[in-house]
Scaffold this active site. Sequence first.
Site, PDB file in Angstrom:
ATOM      1  CG  ASP A   1      16.093  54.657  49.793  1.00  0.00           C
ATOM      2  OD1 ASP A   1      16.287  53.287  49.387  1.00  0.00           O
ATOM      3  OD2 ASP A   1      15.481  54.967  50.723  1.00  0.00           O
TER       4      ASP A   1
ATOM      5  CE  LYS B   1      12.946  53.391  52.862  1.00  0.00           C
ATOM      6  NZ  LYS B   1      12.968  53.506  51.724  1.00  0.00           N
TER       7      LYS B   1
END
Length: 287
Positions: free
Chosen positions: A109, A72
């Site tokens: 997220d 990420k």
Amino acid sequence: MSVENIVGLLGWPTSHSISPIMQNQALKTAGLTNWLYVPMPVRPEPKERIKEAVWGLRALGFKGANVTVPYKEAVVPYLDRLSDEAAQIGAVNTIVVDEHDHLVGHNTDGIGFINDLADHGFLVANKSILILGAGGSARALAYTVLAQKCKHLLILNRTENKASDIAHSLKQKFPESVVEAGPLAKEYLQKNKADLVINTTSLGLPSKPEESPWDSGVAFAQSQVVYDLIYNPAITPFLKQAERSKATTLNGLGMLVHQGAKSFEIWTGLKAPLSVMKSAVFQAVKD
Ligand code: ATR
């Protein structure tokens, strides 16, 4: 009909992910029968593999990708542009290849987490929040709960300076909230009066199934909402401790669905079929 639009999941490993099941079901339900979501495991060695994979999305005409552990943060230097949120968080879980062939990084997220809480009737504004852990997920959630105007945020981590670093950078951006950091220690847990307590550490994952970041001698209040980002297993030792105190407990399955729904919307421009995605993941974890 032939497949014309491909999206997928960059990570290592990707074999346990339920995102392919969830996203392919969503694409089918939305009538996008010429779309496909594929796992794309990228070996961590040699190091340039992830760069080749990200640039390969454009070369191969992909529409985009999700990004999971351990990439990420690693993908960020290879993208052309970041959304404000992804830039602030310093991590990307969704890449889109736009109409100019630019690679644009987003992070869904945080909003996935907020939308799952909202599904359960919990609004972050004016609340007091305790985050356990100070890795990439903690940074994403810390930024998002402050952006949603939480009143007080405390970040506790085994390595205290990582918690202080996050708190320090966010304090300047969100001066209206109180942002503090400390060690993951019993006396700090005992003082906890947060409305929402979140585990973002890896304790409770299948690699550490018996462990919890919470001291077993400290009870939760019944009024607290206790959230574990882990969804496999569905009930971690941390959530068991919270259940014993009769606190409200939530695992990370709802967040998985909501972050995926936002990614779907970024790639396709269509509203995600949330209930279908929820059933797909609940079925997948049961199987
Ligand atoms: P993610 O991107 O999912 O947040 P990460 O960046 O690897 O994952 O972060 C893992 C978190 O779990 C960190 O907060 C880590 O604490 P440290 O910063 O001290 O390493 C926490 N963690 C991992 N193992 C732990 C343990 N045995 N006890 C307490 N915290 C632990």
